[in-house]
Enzyme design. Structure first.
Site, PDB file in Angstrom:
ATOM      1  N   LYS A  77       0.835  -1.212   0.000  1.00  0.00           N
ATOM      2  CA  LYS A  77       0.000   0.000   0.000  1.00  0.00           C
ATOM      3  C   LYS A  77       0.870   1.262   0.000  1.00  0.00           C
ATOM      4  O   LYS A  77       0.588   2.213  -0.731  1.00  0.00           O
ATOM      5  CB  LYS A  77      -0.949  -0.033   1.201  1.00  0.00           C
ATOM      6  CG  LYS A  77      -2.000  -1.138   1.080  1.00  0.00           C
ATOM      7  CD  LYS A  77      -2.782  -1.397   2.356  1.00  0.00           C
ATOM      8  CE  LYS A  77      -3.619  -2.677   2.201  1.00  0.00           C
ATOM      9  NZ  LYS A  77      -4.395  -3.011   3.406  1.00  0.00           N
ATOM     10  N   GLN A 107      -4.408  -1.801   9.643  1.00  0.00           N
ATOM     11  CA  GLN A 107      -4.219  -3.076   8.946  1.00  0.00           C
ATOM     12  C   GLN A 107      -4.772  -4.233   9.787  1.00  0.00           C
ATOM     13  O   GLN A 107      -4.428  -4.369  10.961  1.00  0.00           O
ATOM     14  CB  GLN A 107      -2.725  -3.291   8.651  1.00  0.00           C
ATOM     15  CG  GLN A 107      -2.417  -4.579   7.908  1.00  0.00           C
ATOM     16  CD  GLN A 107      -2.991  -4.600   6.492  1.00  0.00           C
ATOM     17  OE1 GLN A 107      -2.913  -3.634   5.742  1.00  0.00           O
ATOM     18  NE2 GLN A 107      -3.605  -5.718   6.118  1.00  0.00           N
ATOM     19  N   ASP A 120     -11.012   2.528   4.299  1.00  0.00           N
ATOM     20  CA  ASP A 120     -11.301   1.090   4.196  1.00  0.00           C
ATOM     21  C   ASP A 120     -12.816   0.837   4.215  1.00  0.00           C
ATOM     22  O   ASP A 120     -13.260  -0.282   3.915  1.00  0.00           O
ATOM     23  CB  ASP A 120     -10.646   0.310   5.352  1.00  0.00           C
ATOM     24  CG  ASP A 120      -9.389  -0.437   4.914  1.00  0.00           C
ATOM     25  OD1 ASP A 120      -9.202  -0.599   3.690  1.00  0.00           O
ATOM     26  OD2 ASP A 120      -8.620  -0.860   5.794  1.00  0.00           O
TER      27      ASP A 120
END
Ligand code: BQF
Length: 291
Positions: free
Chosen positions: A52, A96, A119
């Site tokens: 990422k 994460q 997200d």
């Protein structure tokens, strides 16, 4: 058989994003800035988060990676989130997953400012997604929609069978594809570990989305001819012949299923790269919405 090439499509999307970033900068606007928090030393998670950060560099975003030790307390993690929530320079950030067992994942996701939740995991954004209101669609489902759109795979009126009911893939995918939207209007059946007569159901699918995390679960005798198959699985299997010591295996027995497929995603190089590209897309959106 047409390969749904996620690697190539993600590269195209990143090029489009890079172009928009150059225009933003030329107009004197802020450079999009993504932050990521990772807790602990899970090898796969570190690979994902590094991918990422690298993707941010590729498109001209700024990025900040915050690495916290495995034994980080929930309180300390909540504190890091609070700092990112008020940091005007950060447009969006992610935590994460998965998190260490001693941390309550739901509590953490609920602490993220929904306007920075690129997200799309905050309950507010999940709710908006379910109501087909503007929000951040989480990166993997967003990537699958984008792949189907760019390859012009028809979904309207089709029978989609989703394997798996995770909050990250199966559940949002089944909601999105049943909605009235460009890639949508499908009749969706969601299957999971308690589903009976699974093969009878998958044999009726025009499109199968496999997101159960069991390597090569979907076999050729479970699908009809001319099916479209989206493979979300990415299990790491030990492979001494590889330099990193493992290979990625999807939820689909690719070689045999491909022979019956109209469209199929490979693993690696299918859904995975699309996930990264759509996280960048959401960060660009956050930058444009919040400034
Ligand atoms: C590819 C993920 C399970 C749990 C947490 C490219 C990725 C994967 C594969 C990647 C994933 C999976 C990510 C490929 C991010 C997708 O070439 O096939 C990229 O980096 N992903 C994650 O951040 O967390 C996960 C899967």
């Amino acid at each position: 058989m047409t390969l749904l090439d996620g690697k190539k499509t993600a590269a195209e999307i990143k090029e489009e994003i890079a172009l928009e970033v150059r225009e933003l900068k030329d107009r004197g606007n802020k450079t999009p800035h993504l932050a990521a928090i990772i807790v602990g030393n899970n090898g796969a998670s570190i690979t994902y988060v590094n991918a990422k950060v690298k993707a941010c560099e590729r498109v001209g975003f700024e990025s900040t990676l915050i690495r916290l030790p495995e034994n980080t307390s929930e309180e300390d993690l909540l504190n890091e989130i609070a700092i990112l929530n008020i940091d005007k320079d950060i447009d969006g950030f992610i935590v994460q997953l998965p998190l260490p067992k001693h941390i309550d994942e739901q509590k953490i996701l609920m602490a993220v400012d929904p306007n920075k939740d690129v997200d799309g995991f905050h309950p507010t954004n999940v709710g908006k997604m379910a109501l087909n209101l503007p929000t951040f669609i989480s990166a993997t489902p967003f990537g699958i929609l984008e792949l189907l759109e760019r390859y012009q795979v028809e979904t309207s009126g089709k029978h989609v069978v989703v394997l798996g009911r995770s909050h990250i893939v199966g559940s949002p995918m089944s909601i999105l594809l049943s909605q009235k939207r460009k890639v949508g209007n499908a009749t969706v059946t969601m299957c999971h570990s308690r589903t009976k007569n699974l093969k009878e159901i998958t044999l009726q699918a025009d499109i199968v989305i496999a997101a159960i995390g069991i390597p090569e679960f979907l076999k050729a005798d479970m699908v009809k001819d001319n099916v479209t198959v989206i493979d979300v699985g990415i299990t790491r299997l030990a492979d001494p012949s590889k330099k990193n010591g493992y290979r990625l295996v999807g939820d689909v027995a690719f070689n045999e299923v491909a022979q019956k497929s109209d469209f199929i995603t490979p693993v690696p190089g299918g859904v995975g790269p699309m996930t990264i590209a759509m996280l960048l897309k959401n960060t660009l959106l956050a930058c444009q919405r919040n400034n």
